[in-house]
Design a protein around this motif. Structure first.
Motif, PDB file in Angstrom:
ATOM      1  N   ARG A  72       0.840  -1.196   0.000  1.00  0.00           N
ATOM      2  CA  ARG A  72       0.000   0.000   0.000  1.00  0.00           C
ATOM      3  C   ARG A  72       0.871   1.240   0.000  1.00  0.00           C
ATOM      4  N   ILE A  73       0.543   2.184  -0.879  1.00  0.00           N
ATOM      5  CA  ILE A  73       1.315   3.435  -0.910  1.00  0.00           C
ATOM      6  C   ILE A  73       0.898   4.292   0.277  1.00  0.00           C
ATOM      7  N   ILE A 171      -4.005  18.038  -6.701  1.00  0.00           N
ATOM      8  CA  ILE A 171      -3.841  17.441  -5.367  1.00  0.00           C
ATOM      9  C   ILE A 171      -5.100  16.660  -4.987  1.00  0.00           C
ATOM     10  N   HIS A 172      -6.249  17.224  -5.317  1.00  0.00           N
ATOM     11  CA  HIS A 172      -7.498  16.562  -4.933  1.00  0.00           C
ATOM     12  C   HIS A 172      -7.717  15.255  -5.687  1.00  0.00           C
ATOM     13  N   ARG A 175      -5.889  13.014  -3.511  1.00  0.00           N
ATOM     14  CA  ARG A 175      -6.575  12.847  -2.230  1.00  0.00           C
ATOM     15  C   ARG A 175      -7.841  11.998  -2.375  1.00  0.00           C
ATOM     16  N   GLY A 176      -8.403  12.013  -3.588  1.00  0.00           N
ATOM     17  CA  GLY A 176      -9.587  11.204  -3.850  1.00  0.00           C
ATOM     18  C   GLY A 176      -9.312   9.722  -3.695  1.00  0.00           C
ATOM     19  N   PHE A 177      -8.043   9.345  -3.681  1.00  0.00           N
ATOM     20  CA  PHE A 177      -7.646   7.952  -3.443  1.00  0.00           C
ATOM     21  C   PHE A 177      -7.154   7.790  -2.008  1.00  0.00           C
ATOM     22  N   ASN A 178      -7.456   8.783  -1.196  1.00  0.00           N
ATOM     23  CA  ASN A 178      -7.030   8.806   0.216  1.00  0.00           C
ATOM     24  C   ASN A 178      -5.524   8.691   0.361  1.00  0.00           C
ATOM     25  N   LEU A 179      -4.813   9.439  -0.467  1.00  0.00           N
ATOM     26  CA  LEU A 179      -3.352   9.478  -0.381  1.00  0.00           C
ATOM     27  C   LEU A 179      -2.911  10.913  -0.115  1.00  0.00           C
ATOM     28  N   GLU A 180      -1.844  11.046   0.619  1.00  0.00           N
ATOM     29  CA  GLU A 180      -1.327  12.378   0.919  1.00  0.00           C
ATOM     30  C   GLU A 180      -0.260  12.755  -0.100  1.00  0.00           C
ATOM     31  N   VAL A 181      -0.327  13.987  -0.581  1.00  0.00           N
ATOM     32  CA  VAL A 181       0.724  14.481  -1.481  1.00  0.00           C
ATOM     33  C   VAL A 181       1.862  15.000  -0.610  1.00  0.00           C
ATOM     34  N   ARG A 182       2.995  14.307  -0.679  1.00  0.00           N
ATOM     35  CA  ARG A 182       4.107  14.684   0.179  1.00  0.00           C
ATOM     36  C   ARG A 182       4.952  15.781  -0.465  1.00  0.00           C
TER      37      ARG A 182
END
Lengths: 403, 327
Positions: A72-73, A171-172, A175-182
């Protein structure tokens, strides 16, 4: 640095395709363990115009990469391009405070803050502050100026900024995949870092990433990015020109571009024809090869001229001794290196990934995603802060060897 | 030159763009990942909470371990004895002090809680007991008491004859702290052999059935129960009958084969009928024959009162020396 292993994704939401790479980052080393790719939808010239379509294709690529990696990422490095991205240079100078003229961390902090203090127009946000080398009394200092003796400390920043809403859209999508943009990384910086060597960057090199919808460029001088830019023109425009000029559908024009397009005209005989499909089926048509080459050549030269014009005084053949390095999907157009050499007046060649990159990821289409991981993780490691240690690059050298 | 703070960059960066997204803007995969993340977080919190609770329990257990206590703590004498009794209990801390009979200056950590617990349970009135140390100097006894349902007269080994109380489970105990009026309202038991066991007696068999009858009568027909003086178990095991003698000398025979409630209802009706149609007489009413209820009449002895004659019933108790435990 934390010893906890994290799984980082590098995502490039391009106009023609979406690439995702998954890296396993242990805090000291990074290994690429997964890859995902999907045709792009809802993205024009690097900008999301259809949120749902862009999300679906991006998430498909992310899921594919996660399946490939079997992990999982946790976070994502996201490439950013688009015509809304602009840059400007701002510099500042301070007098060294100490009585013995020895530069202290406070002096460095002050001059850096001053150089980054320029206000942006409303609705614009900073994407990168790229620092150029310090100067102590006019003397170039490639590294940190701390503990050097001088009276005046100068530094300049190339600030890349973009439109907030367009960045938020990208970014959204993640985020729509519940991932944070680092990290948000300029596409040109990512791919440029990948196809140029440290030596080339030191001598001065121009990296041009010709994508489907945009062309990103980065001029390196003194080992660091000096000027960046984005031209909202790419390979799809060549296809579009062929489509209009030869009255073809977009698909047919794309096919002709890939088979017969060139960045220079080499066919002398106007009567030399090429078949659209070449399968002698009903509806197959003939076209003048010279006409195809003239159309693609004209647009390519124009594109390179625009890049040169945008660079302005920053680019001179003297300050770009290592020449021009071309990358991106459109860089595979034959004759492009020769065209670039003529336009810029310096040697030009197609960029290649370093030798330690795995064979199946050496295609120019992956340079941005590879560079994202490399640049993003390097930037994290370079950030001064508690717990960060040197020697990172020795570990990074093996990043892609494991893939 | 100005200070860095004054010149800090006021421009917003991409990190100022809020990243959280409403679930409706997420794809199905994103919502699934969000749900899984919440589940993982919840599990981690639950796991952490369990671990903390476990650590607390371990620490509490170590605190109870006298070997782990410092010498100074071991020497602290018991200053407070606290009795916590479940609802309806009548015992007090004075009883606790007398029963435990702790030596003066006994240290809290030196007490043998198991032995003290046995001492409490030896009193038949205590159904269950739990002793805990509360540092530095408090001993807490948490007990549940038995409630008496009847009484008997008997002589404990080596002692004069006296009244004992009988609980629902048949345990016979001396009883302490009860209200005199409550004790007077309890019927006497008759017609069974009380067997000695150690310093007390063995539980009376069949008391659960008798208790059911008494409880039913007490709560459903209190005016009838108030007249009951003696309850005989003589034919309980053999014929499954309970014989009740009222204060007026009448006898009622209940059958344990059928529900007590209809029998009590019939008795109430018959009592009213007899009072309305006959002069005061001693009767014997038998409910053991089902729908047929024979009633036998006998003349009432002048001045007869069961309450006054109750102690005289005590010879009916048969304390069997042969069943004493062998030592």
């Amino acid at each position: 640095m934390s010893s906890r292993t994290t799984f980082i994704g590098a995502v490039e939401i391009g106009t023609s395709k979406i690439s995702v790479l998954v890296g396993e980052y242990t805090g000291r080393e990074l290994a690429i363990i997964g890859r995902g790719e999907c045709s792009s939808r809802g993205v024009i010239k690097g900008t999301v115009v259809d949120y749902k379509a862009a999300s679906e294709s991006t998430h498909t690529a992310l899921q594919q990469a996660e399946r490939d990696a079997g992990e999982r990422i946790d976070t994502v490095f996201l490439a950013q391009t688009g015509g809304h991205l602009e840059g400007f240079y701002n510099e500042a100078a301070v007098n060294v405070k100490a009585s013995d003229n020895m530069i202290e961390p406070g002096d460095v902090q002050t001059v850096c803050d001053l150089a980054k203090a320029k206000q942006l127009p409303a609705g614009r946000v900073v994407v990168h502050h790229i620092r150029r080398p310090f100067r102590v009394d006019g003397r170039l200092v490639p590294g940190s100026p701390e503990n050097l003796v001088g009276q005046r400390l100068d530094v300049g920043y190339w600030t890349v900024h973009g439109q907030e809403q367009r960045l938020a859209d990208n970014i959204h999508v993640i985020r729509g995949f519940n991932l944070e943009v680092r990290e948000l990384v300029l596409s040109g910086l990512a791919s440029g870092h990948m196809v140029t060597s440290a030596e080339e960057r030191q001598h001065g090199v121009l990296a041009i990433d010709l994508g489907a919808g945009t062309t990103d460029f980065v001029l390196y001088r003194d080992g660091a990015p000096h000027t960046t830019g984005v031209v909202p023109v790419g390979g799809t425009h060549l296809t579009n020109d062929l489509s209009i000029g030869l009255r073809l559908t977009e698909g047919q024009a794309e096919k002709l571009k890939l088979r017969f397009g060139r960045a220079s005209v080499v066919t002398k005989d106007k009567a030399q024809k090429v078949w659209l499909d070449g399968n002698f089926a009903i509806g197959d048509r003939q076209f003048s090869q010279q006409a195809i080459e003239q159309i693609t050549c004209a647009r390519t030269w124009e594109l390179l001229e625009v890049v040169k014009k945008k660079l302005g005084n920053a680019f001179t053949p003297d300050t770009c001794a290592a020449g021009v390095v071309l990358t991106g999907g459109t860089a595979k157009l034959p004759g492009l290196a020769e065209a670039a050499a003529k336009v810029f007046g310096v040697p030009a060649h197609l960029g290649e990934a370093p030798s330690w990159v795995n064979e199946n990821m050496r295609d120019p289409g992956y340079h941005t995603a590879l560079g994202l991981l490399y640049y993003g993780v390097s930037a994290q490691a370079e950030k001064p802060g508690p717990g960060r240690r040197g020697g990172f690059f020795s570990g990074v050298k093996r990043l892609f060897a494991n893939s | 030159m100005t200070t860095p703070a004054a010149n800090a960059s006021a421009s917003r960066t991409w990190r100022d763009i809020p990243q959280p997204l409403k679930p409706r803007a997420m794809s199905r995969g994103g919502r699934w990942r969000l749900a899984m993340a919440l589940v993982r977080t919840g599990s981690a919190v639950a796991l952490g909470g369990t671990a903390l609770w476990g650590a607390w329990r371990v620490a509490a257990a170590l605190g109870e371990n006298s070997r782990a206590m410092p010498a100074a703590a071991k020497a602290v004498p018991v200053k407070h004895l606290e009795l916590r009794t479940a609802g309806g209990g009548v015992l007090d801390s004075g009883w606790l002090r007398r029963t435990l009979a702790l030596p003066a200056g006994a240290a809290l950590m030196e007490l043998d809680l198991d032995r003290l617990k046995e001492r409490l349970l030896a009193e038949g009135q205590v159904q269950s007991a739990n002793l805990t140390r509360h540092f530095p100097d408090r001993l807490v006894a948490q007990i549940a008491e038995r409630s008496p349902v009847a009484r008997v007269r008997a002589a404990a080994p080596g002692a004069a004859e006296r009244m004992f109380l009988v609980a629902r489970d048949g345990v016979v105990y001396p009883g302490s702290g009860y209200d005199e009026a409550l004790l007077d309202s309890l019927p006497w038991l008759d017609g069974f052999a009380l067997v000695r066991a150690g310093a007390g007696f063995r539980p009376i068999r069949g008391m659960d059935v008798v208790s059911d009858l008494l409880a039913r009568a007490q709560y459903e027909a209190g005016h009838l129960y108030a007249e009951w003086s003696v309850v005989s178990l003589a034919r309980l095991e053999s014929d499954r009958e309970i014989e009740v003698v009222t204060r007026a000398g009448s006898t009622v025979v209940f059958s344990t084969r059928s529900d007590f409630f209809p029998q009590l209802a019939k008795l109430d009706y018959m009592r009213d009928y007899l009072a309305a149609n006959f002069p005061p007489v001693r009767v014997r009413i038998d409910f053991t024959l089902g729908r047929e209820v024979p009633v036998a009449f006998a003349p009432l002895a002048p001045g007869a009162d069961a309450r006054a004659t109750a102690p005289s019933l005590s010879p009916g108790f048969n304390v069997s020396p042969s069943s004493q435990p062998k030592h």
